[in-house]
Write a protein that holds these residues in place. Structure first.
Motif, PDB file in Angstrom:
ATOM      1  N   UNK A 147       0.846  -1.189   0.000  1.00  0.00           N
ATOM      2  CA  UNK A 147       0.000   0.000   0.000  1.00  0.00           C
ATOM      3  C   UNK A 147       0.879   1.235   0.000  1.00  0.00           C
ATOM      4  N   UNK A 148       0.364   2.299  -0.529  1.00  0.00           N
ATOM      5  CA  UNK A 148       1.058   3.574  -0.547  1.00  0.00           C
ATOM      6  C   UNK A 148       0.325   4.545   0.369  1.00  0.00           C
ATOM      7  N   UNK A 149       1.086   5.385   1.046  1.00  0.00           N
ATOM      8  CA  UNK A 149       0.531   6.337   1.993  1.00  0.00           C
ATOM      9  C   UNK A 149       1.095   7.724   1.690  1.00  0.00           C
ATOM     10  N   UNK A 150       0.269   8.700   1.824  1.00  0.00           N
ATOM     11  CA  UNK A 150       0.689  10.078   1.609  1.00  0.00           C
ATOM     12  C   UNK A 150       1.589  10.530   2.747  1.00  0.00           C
ATOM     13  N   UNK A 151       2.493  11.467   2.431  1.00  0.00           N
ATOM     14  CA  UNK A 151       3.391  11.980   3.455  1.00  0.00           C
ATOM     15  C   UNK A 151       2.617  12.745   4.513  1.00  0.00           C
ATOM     16  N   UNK A 152       1.620  13.543   4.088  1.00  0.00           N
ATOM     17  CA  UNK A 152       0.805  14.306   5.032  1.00  0.00           C
ATOM     18  C   UNK A 152      -0.603  14.435   4.455  1.00  0.00           C
ATOM     19  N   UNK A 153      -1.534  14.773   5.330  1.00  0.00           N
ATOM     20  CA  UNK A 153      -2.923  14.906   4.875  1.00  0.00           C
ATOM     21  C   UNK A 153      -3.120  16.119   3.991  1.00  0.00           C
ATOM     22  N   UNK A 154      -2.321  17.156   4.194  1.00  0.00           N
ATOM     23  CA  UNK A 154      -2.426  18.388   3.394  1.00  0.00           C
ATOM     24  C   UNK A 154      -1.177  18.556   2.559  1.00  0.00           C
ATOM     25  N   UNK A 155      -1.280  19.154   1.381  1.00  0.00           N
ATOM     26  CA  UNK A 155      -0.104  19.366   0.544  1.00  0.00           C
ATOM     27  C   UNK A 155       0.922  20.256   1.233  1.00  0.00           C
ATOM     28  N   UNK A 156       2.201  20.026   0.907  1.00  0.00           N
ATOM     29  CA  UNK A 156       3.292  20.807   1.474  1.00  0.00           C
ATOM     30  C   UNK A 156       3.375  22.161   0.777  1.00  0.00           C
ATOM     31  N   UNK A 157       3.467  23.243   1.562  1.00  0.00           N
ATOM     32  CA  UNK A 157       3.497  24.602   1.015  1.00  0.00           C
ATOM     33  C   UNK A 157       4.832  25.255   1.317  1.00  0.00           C
ATOM     34  N   UNK A 186       5.217  27.919   3.020  1.00  0.00           N
ATOM     35  CA  UNK A 186       5.243  28.334   4.428  1.00  0.00           C
ATOM     36  C   UNK A 186       5.781  27.204   5.311  1.00  0.00           C
ATOM     37  N   UNK A 187       5.425  25.969   4.979  1.00  0.00           N
ATOM     38  CA  UNK A 187       5.943  24.841   5.749  1.00  0.00           C
ATOM     39  C   UNK A 187       7.456  24.705   5.605  1.00  0.00           C
ATOM     40  N   UNK A 188       7.952  24.950   4.390  1.00  0.00           N
ATOM     41  CA  UNK A 188       9.395  24.877   4.173  1.00  0.00           C
ATOM     42  C   UNK A 188      10.117  25.983   4.925  1.00  0.00           C
ATOM     43  N   UNK A 189       9.540  27.196   4.904  1.00  0.00           N
ATOM     44  CA  UNK A 189      10.165  28.295   5.626  1.00  0.00           C
ATOM     45  C   UNK A 189      10.142  28.054   7.128  1.00  0.00           C
ATOM     46  N   UNK A 190       9.102  27.442   7.615  1.00  0.00           N
ATOM     47  CA  UNK A 190       8.981  27.180   9.043  1.00  0.00           C
ATOM     48  C   UNK A 190      10.035  26.168   9.517  1.00  0.00           C
ATOM     49  N   UNK A 191      10.324  25.194   8.685  1.00  0.00           N
ATOM     50  CA  UNK A 191      11.286  24.141   9.055  1.00  0.00           C
ATOM     51  C   UNK A 191      12.609  24.304   8.328  1.00  0.00           C
ATOM     52  N   UNK A 192      13.000  25.540   8.050  1.00  0.00           N
ATOM     53  CA  UNK A 192      14.240  25.791   7.286  1.00  0.00           C
ATOM     54  C   UNK A 192      15.462  25.272   8.028  1.00  0.00           C
ATOM     55  N   UNK A 193      15.522  25.471   9.336  1.00  0.00           N
ATOM     56  CA  UNK A 193      16.694  25.021  10.097  1.00  0.00           C
ATOM     57  C   UNK A 193      16.844  23.500  10.048  1.00  0.00           C
ATOM     58  N   UNK A 194      15.753  22.796  10.192  1.00  0.00           N
ATOM     59  CA  UNK A 194      15.799  21.328  10.137  1.00  0.00           C
ATOM     60  C   UNK A 194      16.226  20.830   8.768  1.00  0.00           C
ATOM     61  N   UNK A 195      15.701  21.473   7.711  1.00  0.00           N
ATOM     62  CA  UNK A 195      16.066  21.060   6.354  1.00  0.00           C
ATOM     63  C   UNK A 195      17.529  21.325   6.064  1.00  0.00           C
ATOM     64  N   UNK A 196      18.072  22.406   6.605  1.00  0.00           N
ATOM     65  CA  UNK A 196      19.487  22.693   6.403  1.00  0.00           C
ATOM     66  C   UNK A 196      20.349  21.615   7.070  1.00  0.00           C
TER      67      UNK A 196
END
Length: 433
Positions: A373-383, A385-395
């Motif tokens: 089975x395949x599962x979505x990463x999250x219930x809502x699409x990634x925007x 704003x989400x990337x900007x909010x988690x910029x430190x973690x992504x770096x």
């Protein structure tokens, strides 16, 4: 428990040796050597008696323990295997080492049994160290085909799990024994060449038999016949060592299926199958070629003399074989770094899929009982704003990925990522099939 008693027994057995050393040679060097040999035998007998007593005590205690568990039959079975391995290895190694030491000590005044005693003493140590082979030996004797073959060599899975470990251990023991004998050959030859050999027999010009009681004479350098025998023996030992190393490298080919050189694929990869495997074959050919050259030189005096006349006669084959051997390492490694690495997506894809399929088969993740089975990463699409909010973690994730790409340890972790993801997909909760 019995340490004080053991120490007393050893000291008591060492008294004759200490008395002989205090008396000295007294002008009769041959008799002095024989007295030393006899007194050392007393100490050796005392040590062997202590070892036998300790072994008997340990066997009786372990047998009592296994009887209490109701596993006495299994214990005696393992003990029989270990005793059989000990005696077989001790006999074979003792005959081999003793015969070589006898040839090496022939020009010197030593008791006839001394080389054999040293050889069998060394063989007893090797036999004791080889007793753990009873476990892979039982696996080998009880091996049955698993019905699964590897895609590279077409060998059954039981060969890699039950037979290959025993072969590796035996070859390692043989290589170690040959290295020890060759080291003794070099040391005795260098001592003789330096002129420090104390007592040597005077050979009979008519070829009559002689014993170790022949007249002792100072011999600063051995005769030419002794040197020829020494060189020939070294060539024979070198032949055996080259054959053993060739067999070891031949067995190493099969380890590519289990642990290849790739940082992405678990097992044999594109570079392993197409470049490392021919490189290993070339190494095997080099070792066997060296063995053939040394064997011919040892067997045919004309070839041996041709090699010894000029240094270039034996340096040229050694240099050629060494160049091929090094090339068999360097070329596959360079191809993997400069050609396979930049094209991993296209070159490694078939081997990666094969690795994933092997993992699924090993964990029984195939068939109608497995549902993907395949599962979505999250219930809502990634925007954004989400990337900007988690910029430190992504770096931090980007930095960690960059460091892992330079580390072999992280590369080994990523090799198992497809297999783990497959397991996760097959064991996840219900969803789309």
């Amino acid at each position: 428990m019995f340490e004080i008693i053991y120490l007393f027994v050893i000291v008591l057995a060492a008294l004759p040796l200490a008395h002989t050393l205090m008396q000295g040679a007294g002008g009769n060097h041959v008799a002095f050597v024989h007295r030393l040999y006899r007194d050392a035998a007393y100490m050796l007998a005392a040590v062997l008696g202590i070892i036998v007593f300790e072994a008997a005590l340990r066997i009786s205690l372990e047998n009592y323990w296994f009887e209490e568990l109701g596993q006495s039959r299994r214990y005696w079975l393992s003990l029989e295997y270990r005793v059989a391995i000990f005696f077989v290895v001790s006999l074979l190694v003792g005959l081999f080492v003793g015969a070589n030491l006898r040839v090496l000590c022939r020009p010197y005044v030593v008791p006839t049994s001394a080389p054999w005693a040293v050889g069998f003493l060394f063989a007893a140590v090797v036999g004791f160290l080889a007793t753990p082979l009873w476990i892979p030996l039982m696996r080998f004797l009880g091996a049955t085909p698993a019905g699964v073959v590897d895609p590279v060599f077409g060998r059954d899975l039981s060969f890699y799990l039950l037979a290959l470990p025993l072969y590796d251990d035996i070859v390692e023991i043989v290589i170690g024994i040959l290295c020890v004998v060759i080291a003794l050959w070099i040391v005795i030859g260098m001592v003789a060449r330096s002129g420090t050999a104390a007592f040597a027999y005077r050979p009979d010009p008519f070829g009559a038999s002689h014993s170790h009681r022949s007249v002792a004479v100072l011999s600063p350098k051995p005769s030419w016949a002794v040197w020829v025998s020494w060189i020939r023996q070294g060539m024979v030992l070198g032949t055996l060592l080259c054959v053993a190393l060739g067999v070891s490298r031949f067995l190493a080919r099969y380890h590519l299926v289990v642990d290849g050189h790739s940082k992405v694929v678990a097992g044999a990869s594109y570079a392993d199958v197409n470049f490392w495997l021919p490189g290993y074959d070339l190494m095997v050919a080099c070792w066997f070629a060296a063995a053939a050259i040394l064997g011919l030189a040892a067997a045919v005096p004309r070839i041996r003399n041709w090699f010894l006349i000029r240094r270039s006669h034996w340096l040229a084959p050694i240099a050629a074989l060494a160049l091929l051997f090094v090339g068999a390492f360097v070329v596959p490694s360079g191809i993997e770094d400069f050609y396979v690495g930049p094209n991993q997506i296209t070159l490694e894809l078939p081997y990666l899929l094969r690795s994933i399929a092997g993992t699924r088969q090993a964990y029984n993740l195939e068939g109608p009982s497995v549902e993907e089975r395949e599962f979505a990463v999250s219930a809502t699409p990634l925007t954004a704003a989400d990337l900007a909010k988690d910029a430190a973690t992504l770096q931090d994730a980007r930095r960690l990925s960059r460091n892992c790409s330079k580390s072999r340890a992280c590369g080994r972790i990523t090799r198992f990522t497809p297999s783990i993801s497959t397991v996760m997909r097959s064991t996840a909760p219900s969803g789309r099939s």
